[in-house]
Design a protein around this motif. Sequence first.
Motif, PDB file in Angstrom:
ATOM      1  N   SER A 193     -21.266  -0.353   8.377  1.00 15.23           N
ATOM      2  CA  SER A 193     -20.457  -1.246   7.542  1.00 15.23           C
ATOM      3  C   SER A 193     -19.344  -1.929   8.321  1.00 15.23           C
ATOM      4  CB  SER A 193     -19.853  -0.463   6.372  1.00 15.23           C
ATOM      5  OG  SER A 193     -18.991   0.562   6.844  1.00 15.23           O
TER       6      SER A 193
ATOM      7  N   TRP B 222       0.846  -1.186   0.000  1.00 18.75           N
ATOM      8  CA  TRP B 222       0.000   0.000   0.000  1.00 18.75           C
ATOM      9  C   TRP B 222       0.884   1.240   0.000  1.00 18.75           C
ATOM     10  CZ3 TRP B 222      -5.050  -0.306   3.295  1.00 18.75           C
ATOM     11  CH2 TRP B 222      -5.716  -1.503   3.016  1.00 18.75           C
TER      12      TRP B 222
ATOM     13  N   LYS C 291     -12.253  -1.024   5.455  1.00 23.70           N
ATOM     14  CA  LYS C 291     -12.859  -2.282   5.034  1.00 23.70           C
ATOM     15  C   LYS C 291     -12.398  -2.733   3.657  1.00 23.70           C
ATOM     16  CE  LYS C 291     -17.288  -4.648   4.524  1.00 23.70           C
ATOM     17  NZ  LYS C 291     -18.763  -4.544   4.599  1.00 23.70           N
ATOM     18  N   ASP C 292     -12.608  -1.904   2.634  1.00 29.93           N
ATOM     19  CA  ASP C 292     -12.367  -2.381   1.273  1.00 29.93           C
ATOM     20  C   ASP C 292     -11.400  -1.484   0.499  1.00 29.93           C
ATOM     21  OD1 ASP C 292     -14.136  -4.594   1.463  1.00 29.93           O
ATOM     22  OD2 ASP C 292     -15.823  -3.222   1.245  1.00 29.93           O
ATOM     23  N   TYR C 293     -11.937  -0.394  -0.024  1.00 30.74           N
ATOM     24  CA  TYR C 293     -11.209   0.382  -1.025  1.00 30.74           C
ATOM     25  C   TYR C 293     -10.158   1.289  -0.402  1.00 30.74           C
ATOM     26  CZ  TYR C 293     -10.301   3.903  -4.597  1.00 30.74           C
ATOM     27  OH  TYR C 293      -9.683   4.760  -5.468  1.00 30.74           O
ATOM     28  N   TYR C 294      -8.936   1.207  -0.961  1.00 27.68           N
ATOM     29  CA  TYR C 294      -7.870   2.171  -0.691  1.00 27.68           C
ATOM     30  C   TYR C 294      -7.222   2.469  -2.042  1.00 27.68           C
ATOM     31  CZ  TYR C 294      -3.729   4.413   1.228  1.00 27.68           C
ATOM     32  OH  TYR C 294      -2.737   5.318   1.525  1.00 27.68           O
TER      33      TYR C 294
ATOM     34  N   LYS D  69      -3.041   0.790  -3.900  1.00 34.92           N
ATOM     35  CA  LYS D  69      -2.606  -0.582  -3.670  1.00 34.92           C
ATOM     36  C   LYS D  69      -1.827  -1.039  -4.889  1.00 34.92           C
ATOM     37  CE  LYS D  69      -6.410  -2.139  -0.701  1.00 34.92           C
ATOM     38  NZ  LYS D  69      -7.501  -3.139  -0.541  1.00 34.92           N
TER      39      LYS D  69
END
Length: 421
Positions: free
Chosen positions: A310, A116, A401-404, A407
């Motif tokens: 979430s 990341w 949780k999900d989107y960054y 990556k």
Amino acid sequence: MEEALLPATKEKESWGTYQYMGRSNSFMPTGSVGTDQVSLEEIRSAASVFSGYPPSIHAALITTPEPDPNEQAVIYQGQYGGVTSANTYGETGRQLLDEVEIRELLIDYVGHRCCWGSRPARTWQIRAVEDCNVYVGTLDTFIEERESTTETEPYLGGKIDGKDKSPELGLWEMDLRSEFPLLFVPHKETRTKIPHSEKIEKCSGCEGRGELPCRTCNAGQAPGHYKENQMTECNVCYGRGLVAHRDGSDTICKKCNGKGKLPCVTCGSRGLMKCETCEGRGSHLTRNVATVRWKTLSTRKVSATSGAASVPDEVFHRAKGIQLCNIQAYQCTPAFFADSYFLNKFSSDIIAERAHVPPAARIICERHIISVVPVTRVTMAKGNQSFSFYIIGVSREVYLKDYYPSKFCWGLCPCIEWLKL
């Protein structure tokens, strides 16, 4: 921006407002309770100072007296373990985080993931910071379960601990204080012989004879009925005692020594064989054994705003929060907050969902805790792109949780793009 669960209208309101309004037979200790587990000896020693704990805990467990269900012990902590301060949280419990702290927390979180990049955490604009505080409630029911089983072994002689010395103790009359664990341990199990429960019984398999008719040469015979010297025909010489050769000569059969008959391979033609159940002793030693299990049955509940919906409930249960009430009693009743209908209903819902207690078990103690977990939702953006993450608990754990947006992993760890950033 969504409203936090704790209203901000009362600027001078503090967590101390949400203290438990105790009954006349409740107590409110002034000292801080710094441990999650209290030993039996600590409770008994505390009972000599005050009588707030129910007798079922600190009294002798030999007869397990039924306690007063209205008796309730209350422990209140205005802050979680004394680690929070006015510099960290506002008077309404909100986390006071500036832009520098938010970026540092996210950069540290991203830094533990080798694929990341940290550029979004360092350069993207912080578009929104929302308070999404979450209430976490638990009800831990600590139970003791006892069941009795019978063990049997061959009696080898000697003295036994039978009813002739003293009456056999009942399952719940046994004193197991030496085995009693810390309260609210997840699980502990022990096995112990019930005193004065041993007795000698005649072996039912051989009717006390210690021997049974041979299953090979006396098959189907009842105990006590058998025939000796039962022989079988030699399978080499077929009962002749001689072995014929191609040249017309005969020799004595080596297997039966010329007798033409063979003794029973199981019992040697005695007609009897040792009883395997009692190992030839003719009697059994039986005893009753108690299996005792201590375990904690937990009911957990989370109340979160849509802004934190979430995030999995397990994340909030692991997070450190600020305790609003900590009640410990034989059987907890709903907490009462003088100025919060929501918290009263939240506590009542948790108590109503109490875990089922098995019929063979008894409740030793219950613990009811309601905490508020500070949650901050941060939205960062650059142009048309955006992502959100959460800062949870007094320890400020980051949850994404999900989107960054940065990556870089195509099977290379650490990848080249990560090294450039």
